[in-house]
Design a protein around this motif. Structure first.
Motif, PDB file in Angstrom:
ATOM      1  N   ARG A 170     -28.963  14.606  15.514  1.00 35.15           N
ATOM      2  CA  ARG A 170     -29.284  15.925  16.059  1.00 35.15           C
ATOM      3  C   ARG A 170     -30.776  15.972  16.359  1.00 35.15           C
ATOM      4  O   ARG A 170     -31.557  15.239  15.765  1.00 35.15           O
ATOM      5  CB  ARG A 170     -28.919  17.039  15.068  1.00 35.15           C
ATOM      6  CG  ARG A 170     -27.429  17.104  14.745  1.00 35.15           C
ATOM      7  CD  ARG A 170     -27.142  18.155  13.684  1.00 35.15           C
ATOM      8  NE  ARG A 170     -25.741  18.133  13.298  1.00 35.15           N
ATOM      9  CZ  ARG A 170     -24.793  18.859  13.879  1.00 35.15           C
ATOM     10  NH1 ARG A 170     -25.125  19.677  14.877  1.00 35.15           N
ATOM     11  NH2 ARG A 170     -23.542  18.796  13.479  1.00 35.15           N
ATOM     12  N   ILE A 171     -31.141  16.877  17.271  1.00 32.32           N
ATOM     13  CA  ILE A 171     -32.558  17.050  17.590  1.00 32.32           C
ATOM     14  C   ILE A 171     -32.836  18.533  17.748  1.00 32.32           C
ATOM     15  O   ILE A 171     -31.982  19.303  18.216  1.00 32.32           O
ATOM     16  CB  ILE A 171     -32.944  16.273  18.865  1.00 32.32           C
ATOM     17  CG1 ILE A 171     -34.465  16.247  19.045  1.00 32.32           C
ATOM     18  CG2 ILE A 171     -32.259  16.854  20.100  1.00 32.32           C
ATOM     19  CD1 ILE A 171     -34.930  15.306  20.143  1.00 32.32           C
ATOM     20  N   ARG A 172     -34.012  18.929  17.307  1.00 34.19           N
ATOM     21  CA  ARG A 172     -34.450  20.322  17.416  1.00 34.19           C
ATOM     22  C   ARG A 172     -35.618  20.385  18.389  1.00 34.19           C
ATOM     23  O   ARG A 172     -36.575  19.623  18.276  1.00 34.19           O
ATOM     24  CB  ARG A 172     -34.869  20.849  16.038  1.00 34.19           C
ATOM     25  CG  ARG A 172     -35.333  22.300  16.033  1.00 34.19           C
ATOM     26  CD  ARG A 172     -35.855  22.724  14.666  1.00 34.19           C
ATOM     27  NE  ARG A 172     -34.808  22.638  13.661  1.00 34.19           N
ATOM     28  CZ  ARG A 172     -34.808  21.777  12.659  1.00 34.19           C
ATOM     29  NH1 ARG A 172     -35.797  20.878  12.540  1.00 34.19           N
ATOM     30  NH2 ARG A 172     -33.830  21.758  11.774  1.00 34.19           N
ATOM     31  N   ILE A 173     -35.553  21.323  19.340  1.00 35.26           N
ATOM     32  CA  ILE A 173     -36.630  21.532  20.305  1.00 35.26           C
ATOM     33  C   ILE A 173     -37.183  22.934  20.099  1.00 35.26           C
ATOM     34  O   ILE A 173     -36.429  23.907  20.018  1.00 35.26           O
ATOM     35  CB  ILE A 173     -36.113  21.383  21.761  1.00 35.26           C
ATOM     36  CG1 ILE A 173     -35.436  20.030  21.949  1.00 35.26           C
ATOM     37  CG2 ILE A 173     -37.253  21.581  22.743  1.00 35.26           C
ATOM     38  CD1 ILE A 173     -36.350  18.841  21.781  1.00 35.26           C
ATOM     39  N   LYS A 174     -38.512  23.038  20.006  1.00 34.92           N
ATOM     40  CA  LYS A 174     -39.145  24.343  19.803  1.00 34.92           C
ATOM     41  C   LYS A 174     -40.170  24.603  20.898  1.00 34.92           C
ATOM     42  O   LYS A 174     -40.844  23.696  21.370  1.00 34.92           O
ATOM     43  CB  LYS A 174     -39.844  24.398  18.436  1.00 34.92           C
ATOM     44  CG  LYS A 174     -38.906  24.301  17.268  1.00 34.92           C
ATOM     45  CD  LYS A 174     -39.528  24.613  15.914  1.00 34.92           C
ATOM     46  CE  LYS A 174     -40.996  24.460  15.770  1.00 34.92           C
ATOM     47  NZ  LYS A 174     -41.476  24.662  14.404  1.00 34.92           N
ATOM     48  N   LEU A 175     -40.288  25.875  21.250  1.00 37.34           N
ATOM     49  CA  LEU A 175     -41.354  26.325  22.146  1.00 37.34           C
ATOM     50  C   LEU A 175     -41.731  27.741  21.743  1.00 37.34           C
ATOM     51  O   LEU A 175     -41.016  28.382  20.967  1.00 37.34           O
ATOM     52  CB  LEU A 175     -40.893  26.251  23.612  1.00 37.34           C
ATOM     53  CG  LEU A 175     -39.622  27.019  23.992  1.00 37.34           C
ATOM     54  CD1 LEU A 175     -39.918  28.452  24.382  1.00 37.34           C
ATOM     55  CD2 LEU A 175     -38.906  26.307  25.141  1.00 37.34           C
ATOM     56  N   THR A 176     -42.861  28.224  22.235  1.00 38.84           N
ATOM     57  CA  THR A 176     -43.307  29.567  21.862  1.00 38.84           C
ATOM     58  C   THR A 176     -43.370  30.464  23.082  1.00 38.84           C
ATOM     59  O   THR A 176     -43.582  30.012  24.209  1.00 38.84           O
ATOM     60  CB  THR A 176     -44.694  29.533  21.190  1.00 38.84           C
ATOM     61  OG1 THR A 176     -45.661  29.013  22.111  1.00 38.84           O
ATOM     62  CG2 THR A 176     -44.668  28.669  19.939  1.00 38.84           C
ATOM     63  N   LEU A 188     -35.217  15.265  13.706  1.00 38.23           N
ATOM     64  CA  LEU A 188     -36.365  15.166  14.604  1.00 38.23           C
ATOM     65  C   LEU A 188     -36.609  16.520  15.266  1.00 38.23           C
ATOM     66  O   LEU A 188     -35.698  17.137  15.806  1.00 38.23           O
ATOM     67  CB  LEU A 188     -36.098  14.101  15.666  1.00 38.23           C
ATOM     68  CG  LEU A 188     -37.173  13.913  16.743  1.00 38.23           C
ATOM     69  CD1 LEU A 188     -38.497  13.477  16.130  1.00 38.23           C
ATOM     70  CD2 LEU A 188     -36.699  12.897  17.784  1.00 38.23           C
ATOM     71  N   THR A 189     -37.857  16.983  15.218  1.00 41.81           N
ATOM     72  CA  THR A 189     -38.246  18.239  15.855  1.00 41.81           C
ATOM     73  C   THR A 189     -39.366  17.971  16.844  1.00 41.81           C
ATOM     74  O   THR A 189     -40.386  17.383  16.489  1.00 41.81           O
ATOM     75  CB  THR A 189     -38.724  19.276  14.813  1.00 41.81           C
ATOM     76  OG1 THR A 189     -37.670  19.543  13.886  1.00 41.81           O
ATOM     77  CG2 THR A 189     -39.140  20.573  15.492  1.00 41.81           C
ATOM     78  N   LEU A 190     -39.170  18.412  18.078  1.00 46.13           N
ATOM     79  CA  LEU A 190     -40.183  18.293  19.118  1.00 46.13           C
ATOM     80  C   LEU A 190     -40.617  19.692  19.540  1.00 46.13           C
ATOM     81  O   LEU A 190     -39.774  20.547  19.830  1.00 46.13           O
ATOM     82  CB  LEU A 190     -39.644  17.546  20.337  1.00 46.13           C
ATOM     83  CG  LEU A 190     -39.118  16.127  20.121  1.00 46.13           C
ATOM     84  CD1 LEU A 190     -38.587  15.562  21.431  1.00 46.13           C
ATOM     85  CD2 LEU A 190     -40.208  15.231  19.557  1.00 46.13           C
ATOM     86  N   THR A 191     -41.926  19.926  19.566  1.00 47.19           N
ATOM     87  CA  THR A 191     -42.469  21.170  20.101  1.00 47.19           C
ATOM     88  C   THR A 191     -42.957  20.873  21.513  1.00 47.19           C
ATOM     89  O   THR A 191     -43.703  19.917  21.728  1.00 47.19           O
ATOM     90  CB  THR A 191     -43.622  21.689  19.233  1.00 47.19           C
ATOM     91  OG1 THR A 191     -43.139  21.861  17.887  1.00 47.19           O
ATOM     92  CG2 THR A 191     -44.139  23.023  19.752  1.00 47.19           C
ATOM     93  N   ILE A 241     -44.783  17.226  25.586  1.00 45.43           N
ATOM     94  CA  ILE A 241     -44.473  17.178  24.154  1.00 45.43           C
ATOM     95  C   ILE A 241     -45.748  17.482  23.378  1.00 45.43           C
ATOM     96  O   ILE A 241     -46.691  16.698  23.372  1.00 45.43           O
ATOM     97  CB  ILE A 241     -43.909  15.808  23.742  1.00 45.43           C
ATOM     98  CG1 ILE A 241     -42.723  15.416  24.623  1.00 45.43           C
ATOM     99  CG2 ILE A 241     -43.512  15.828  22.274  1.00 45.43           C
ATOM    100  CD1 ILE A 241     -41.532  16.324  24.526  1.00 45.43           C
ATOM    101  N   LEU A 242     -45.786  18.612  22.713  1.00 45.05           N
ATOM    102  CA  LEU A 242     -46.984  19.046  21.992  1.00 45.05           C
ATOM    103  C   LEU A 242     -47.018  18.543  20.556  1.00 45.05           C
ATOM    104  O   LEU A 242     -48.089  18.370  19.981  1.00 45.05           O
ATOM    105  CB  LEU A 242     -47.072  20.577  22.010  1.00 45.05           C
ATOM    106  CG  LEU A 242     -47.051  21.241  23.397  1.00 45.05           C
ATOM    107  CD1 LEU A 242     -47.110  22.750  23.254  1.00 45.05           C
ATOM    108  CD2 LEU A 242     -48.208  20.723  24.252  1.00 45.05           C
TER     109      LEU A 242
END
Length: 205
Positions: free
Chosen positions: A91-97, A35-38, A25-26
């Motif tokens: 709801r939850i948002r997950i982000k990655l690059t 909630l947003t997790l990168t 988890i960055l």
């Protein structure tokens, strides 16, 4: 009497997930009531599995995966996932690059419904998903050139499709722009354009 401190449920949820998953988890933030997790790119399968199975999460409903294009960055794409937990009513948002060559692990083994969403993200942005068993275009034609939701894709496209009466089939031709003015500067008449609008001739004298 000791004061009872109320902890925001989303804050507590973010801390629980970050504590369980550790360094993958960055970033952890709450924005617009969500909630947003990168996360690390290669951790998406483990994260999706945890969100689905953990008793305090139960994000059993996968709703979307898409991308956002930032062409000026080395890893130009944010790949964005959305999950819903009926148990938590959250709801939850997950982000990655990633970039256009580094694949993202497919989560179709965790959520079968991710199949067409990952294909759509590949089709429109060019994001690759490793482990997807049928990664091909889903909205554009198989011979389509490029990925139309990238910021550097021309608005007019590269080719136009039409039915040719003589050949009795659909044909592809280079885009022919018949309008005289196709290079727009997007400036209003008050921002110093060189042309004179009809009715403004006297004002320019």
């Amino acid at each position: 009497m000791d004061e009872v401190i109320q902890v925001d449920p989303l804050t507590a949820l973010g801390e629980h997930i970050a504590g369980a998953l550790g360094g993958v988890i960055l970033a952890n933030e709450i924005s617009y009531g969500e909630l947003t997790l990168t996360i690390e790119r290669d951790a998406i399968v483990a994260v999706a599995t945890f969100l689905r199975d953990d008793a305090k999460c139960r994000f059993i409903s996968f709703t979307d995966v898409t991308a956002v294009d930032y062409p000026e960055r080395d890893e130009r794409f944010d790949v964005v996932y959305h999950f819903m937990s009926p148990q938590l009513n959250q709801r939850i948002r997950i982000k990655l690059t990633t970039d256009d060559t580094m694949p993202v692990p497919s989560i179709t083994g965790v959520f079968r419904g991710a199949d067409w969403f990952e294909r759509e993200t590949y089709d429109l942005y060019g994001v690759l998903f490793s482990g997807h068993n049928d990664l091909r275009r889903i909205l554009t034609d198989y011979g389509f050139d490029g990925h139309p939701l990238r910021k550097d894709f021309p608005v007019t496209g590269f080719v136009q499709v039409k039915y040719d009466e003589e050949r009795k089939r659909v044909v592809y031709e280079p885009v022919k722009l018949m309008q005289e003015f196709r290079t727009f500067d997007y400036l209003s008449p008050w921002e110093g354009t060189d042309y004179v609008l009809p009715g403004d001739e006297k004002a320019k004298q």
